[in-house]
Structures are given as structure tokens and as C-alpha cells.
Design a protein around this motif. Structure first.
Motif, PDB file in Angstrom:
ATOM      1  N   UNK A 183      61.173  30.204  44.514  1.00 45.18           N
ATOM      2  CA  UNK A 183      60.315  29.752  45.086  1.00 45.18           C
ATOM      3  C   UNK A 183      59.407  30.671  45.690  1.00 45.18           C
ATOM      4  N   UNK A 184      60.019  31.660  46.557  1.00 45.19           N
ATOM      5  CA  UNK A 184      59.294  32.348  47.583  1.00 45.19           C
ATOM      6  C   UNK A 184      58.617  33.787  47.162  1.00 45.19           C
ATOM      7  N   UNK A 185      59.458  34.355  45.898  1.00 40.20           N
ATOM      8  CA  UNK A 185      59.071  35.196  45.378  1.00 40.20           C
ATOM      9  C   UNK A 185      58.456  35.543  44.003  1.00 40.20           C
ATOM     10  N   UNK A 186      58.498  34.316  43.365  1.00 40.20           N
ATOM     11  CA  UNK A 186      58.137  34.348  41.762  1.00 40.20           C
ATOM     12  C   UNK A 186      57.053  33.165  41.715  1.00 40.20           C
ATOM     13  N   UNK A 187      57.032  32.212  42.592  1.00 37.43           N
ATOM     14  CA  UNK A 187      55.837  30.975  42.573  1.00 37.43           C
ATOM     15  C   UNK A 187      54.885  31.420  43.615  1.00 37.43           C
ATOM     16  N   UNK A 188      55.284  31.219  44.891  1.00 38.81           N
ATOM     17  CA  UNK A 188      54.361  31.207  46.105  1.00 38.81           C
ATOM     18  C   UNK A 188      53.433  32.536  46.096  1.00 38.81           C
ATOM     19  N   UNK A 189      53.721  33.727  46.039  1.00 33.13           N
ATOM     20  CA  UNK A 189      53.047  34.575  46.056  1.00 33.13           C
ATOM     21  C   UNK A 189      51.762  34.680  45.152  1.00 33.13           C
ATOM     22  N   UNK A 190      52.025  33.991  44.021  1.00 31.96           N
ATOM     23  CA  UNK A 190      50.776  34.055  42.897  1.00 31.96           C
ATOM     24  C   UNK A 190      49.862  32.799  43.293  1.00 31.96           C
ATOM     25  N   UNK A 191      50.147  32.011  44.118  1.00 33.40           N
ATOM     26  CA  UNK A 191      49.460  30.809  44.703  1.00 33.40           C
ATOM     27  C   UNK A 191      49.075  30.972  45.865  1.00 33.40           C
ATOM     28  N   UNK A 192      49.248  31.907  46.748  1.00 37.07           N
ATOM     29  CA  UNK A 192      48.893  31.932  48.136  1.00 37.07           C
ATOM     30  C   UNK A 192      47.355  32.065  48.234  1.00 37.07           C
ATOM     31  N   UNK A 193      46.967  31.904  49.561  1.00 39.24           N
ATOM     32  CA  UNK A 193      45.583  31.835  49.754  1.00 39.24           C
ATOM     33  C   UNK A 193      44.831  33.092  49.832  1.00 39.24           C
ATOM     34  N   UNK A 194      45.562  34.138  49.773  1.00 38.14           N
ATOM     35  CA  UNK A 194      44.982  35.695  49.687  1.00 38.14           C
ATOM     36  C   UNK A 194      44.731  35.751  48.163  1.00 38.14           C
ATOM     37  N   UNK A 195      45.697  35.277  47.379  1.00 36.89           N
ATOM     38  CA  UNK A 195      45.395  35.571  45.799  1.00 36.89           C
ATOM     39  C   UNK A 195      44.250  34.506  45.450  1.00 36.89           C
ATOM     40  N   UNK A 196      44.285  33.523  45.711  1.00 36.82           N
ATOM     41  CA  UNK A 196      43.064  32.359  45.349  1.00 36.82           C
ATOM     42  C   UNK A 196      41.867  32.828  45.966  1.00 36.82           C
ATOM     43  N   UNK A 197      41.679  33.466  47.158  1.00 36.33           N
ATOM     44  CA  UNK A 197      40.386  33.914  47.737  1.00 36.33           C
ATOM     45  C   UNK A 197      39.894  35.146  46.623  1.00 36.33           C
ATOM     46  N   UNK A 198      40.782  35.889  46.393  1.00 34.93           N
ATOM     47  CA  UNK A 198      40.573  36.975  45.599  1.00 34.93           C
ATOM     48  C   UNK A 198      39.996  36.387  44.362  1.00 34.93           C
ATOM     49  N   UNK A 199      40.831  35.559  43.592  1.00 34.24           N
ATOM     50  CA  UNK A 199      40.202  35.068  42.289  1.00 34.24           C
ATOM     51  C   UNK A 199      38.679  34.621  42.246  1.00 34.24           C
ATOM     52  N   UNK A 200      38.471  33.622  43.240  1.00 35.16           N
ATOM     53  CA  UNK A 200      37.191  33.189  43.565  1.00 35.16           C
ATOM     54  C   UNK A 200      36.109  34.190  44.044  1.00 35.16           C
ATOM     55  N   UNK A 201      36.427  34.920  44.896  1.00 36.96           N
ATOM     56  CA  UNK A 201      35.707  35.883  45.412  1.00 36.96           C
ATOM     57  C   UNK A 201      35.388  37.102  44.724  1.00 36.96           C
ATOM     58  N   UNK A 202      36.355  38.088  44.502  1.00 41.23           N
ATOM     59  CA  UNK A 202      36.184  39.319  43.813  1.00 41.23           C
ATOM     60  C   UNK A 202      36.073  39.099  42.446  1.00 41.23           C
ATOM     61  N   UNK A 203      36.825  38.214  41.685  1.00 40.54           N
ATOM     62  CA  UNK A 203      36.679  38.097  40.259  1.00 40.54           C
ATOM     63  C   UNK A 203      35.695  36.869  39.875  1.00 40.54           C
ATOM     64  N   UNK A 204      35.280  36.097  40.672  1.00 44.70           N
ATOM     65  CA  UNK A 204      34.444  35.007  40.387  1.00 44.70           C
ATOM     66  C   UNK A 204      34.736  33.984  39.452  1.00 44.70           C
ATOM     67  N   UNK A 205      36.062  33.726  39.689  1.00 41.10           N
ATOM     68  CA  UNK A 205      36.611  32.470  39.074  1.00 41.10           C
ATOM     69  C   UNK A 205      36.116  31.307  39.609  1.00 41.10           C
ATOM     70  N   UNK A 206      35.846  30.284  38.827  1.00 40.81           N
ATOM     71  CA  UNK A 206      35.273  29.015  39.276  1.00 40.81           C
ATOM     72  C   UNK A 206      36.512  28.237  39.766  1.00 40.81           C
ATOM     73  N   UNK A 207      36.124  26.873  40.280  1.00 39.59           N
ATOM     74  CA  UNK A 207      37.105  26.193  40.963  1.00 39.59           C
ATOM     75  C   UNK A 207      37.991  25.694  39.748  1.00 39.59           C
ATOM     76  N   UNK A 208      37.439  25.252  38.742  1.00 36.39           N
ATOM     77  CA  UNK A 208      38.412  24.999  37.647  1.00 36.39           C
ATOM     78  C   UNK A 208      39.467  25.992  37.208  1.00 36.39           C
TER      79      UNK A 208
END
Length: 211
Positions: free
Chosen positions: A102-127
């Protein structure tokens, strides 16, 4: 008994884990809220406490501890009863394996830093961001579901480090509308855990900084 201060954010999965463990151990502690959405974790003041600029941080009489799993291990070694990593060496390894999944293989991919990077730097939309989140949750939960037995909690009659890590991840999965109908064991464990005061008191909606 030593004084413990937890630098926390009400919706941080990692901080949620530590709050549960502290409650299960019956320990008194103070909380210092760090608002991640306002960027307080990036401040010079907080980085002097935790150079990574992440929450949680646990302050003890001996000094600070970062990384939630290290905090759980410290709590277990310092306050061994009630145990959150019980059993023989194999049983303890099995519980740690679930916690690490959970803590090493799921959570790091879905935490706030990653989601902010996807939306901000990579321009991924909400969907697309939500699809990313849901994909990694379902990958991890599918594997976990197959490893769970008929116990009321993860491989035990009592909550352990595995349950401590699972509950915050399920909470977040529900926030992101992940369909959990194919994970009846995980749902049962989540409900069993939340029937306990130690879990309910640690939940995000019961933290003072949630308001």
C-alpha cells in the motif's frame, strides 16, 4: 511517557496512518497542522523540521522522525502493547508486506505531489487525472484482495499495521469514486476498522484542520 507532537494534514494518508497507530496504542499526542494546499510544507520553517517538506513528521523527546512507516515501527518498538505487528517472524513479514504494498506501490503514485504534477506540468485534465488514480488503486487492491483471508481484519483478529495502512487508502479510493464492489474483503475490513473508536477518531473529518 514522552511527549509526542505530530505535524499533520487532515487528508494526508500517511498522517492518517500515524494517527490511527497512536490511538491504538492509547498515546496522548499533540497535532500541529500543516496545510498542504497552502504550501505550508514548503516553508523554510517547516523544512527545518522535515527537509523533504512532507507530512507527517513526528517529534519525540529524542528528535524528529519522518516517513510514516518508520514512525509505526518506532511506536511498536517503544510502546509494544498492544502490538500492531504481532506474531512470529513469518506473520510479521506478511503484515509488513501488505503495508509496503500500500505505502510503496499504491500511495506514492496517487499522492498530492504526483497529482499536482500531472495537472500542472503535464497538463492532464481532471478526467485523465482521475483515471490515473483509479487505475493504480484497482491494480493494488486487486492484488491485496487475493491475499486476504476470512479474519475480521487483515490476516488477524485484531487491527495491525496492514489495517492501519489500508484504511486511509480506502478512504481516498472512495473520495475518487473508485468502484469497490469487486473488493468485498477490503470493504469488510474497512467497515470493521471504522467500527473502532481509534480509527474513527483518526479519520480526516474528525481533525480540527478539516474545518
Amino acid at each position: 511517557m514522552s511527549q509526542i507532537t505530530l505535524y499533520s494534514y487532515f487528508r494526508s494518508s500517511a498522517a492518517y496512518r500515524v494517527r490511527i497507530a497512536l490511538n491504538l496504542k492509547g498515546l496522548d499526542y499533540q497535532q500541529h497542522a500543516i496545510n498542504l494546499l497552502k504550501g505550508e510544507q514548503k516553508s523554510k520553517e517547516y523544512r527545518s523540521v522535515n527537509p523533504q517538506g512532507l507530512v507527517p513528521t513526528m517529534m519525540t523527546e529524542q528528535g524528529g522522525i519522518s516517513q510514516s512507516l518508520a514512525m509505526l515501527e518506532w511506536l511498536e518498538e517503544t510502546y509494544p502493547e498492544p502490538s500492531i505487528i504481532p506474531g512470529d517472524s513469518y506473520q510479521r513479514a506478511k503484515l509488513r508486506s501488505m503495508a509496503y504494498q500500500i505505502c510503496c506501490d499504491i500511495h506514492p503514485l496517487d499522492n498530492l505531489r504526483v497529482l499536482d504534477y500531472l495537472r500542472g506540468k503535464l497538463g492532464i485534465n481532471e478526467e485523465s487525472k482521475n483515471q490515473w488514480y483509479q487505475y493504480w488503486i484497482t491494480q493494488g487492491f486487486t492484488a491485496l484482495e487475493s491475499q486476504l483471508d476470512a479474519q475480521p481484519f487483515c490476516c488477524s483478529k485484531h487491527p495491525t499495521i496492514a489495517d492501519i495502512c489500508l484504511v486511509p487508502q480506502v478512504f481516498n479510493a472512495l473520495r475518487f469514486n473508485v468502484n469497490l464492489s469487486t473488493y468485498p474483503k477490503i470493504q469488510k475490513i474497512y467497515n470493521n476498522c471504522n467500527s473502532l473508536t481509534s480509527f474513527r477518531a483518526a479519520s480526516p473529518e474528525h481533525q480540527t484542520d478539516s474545518h
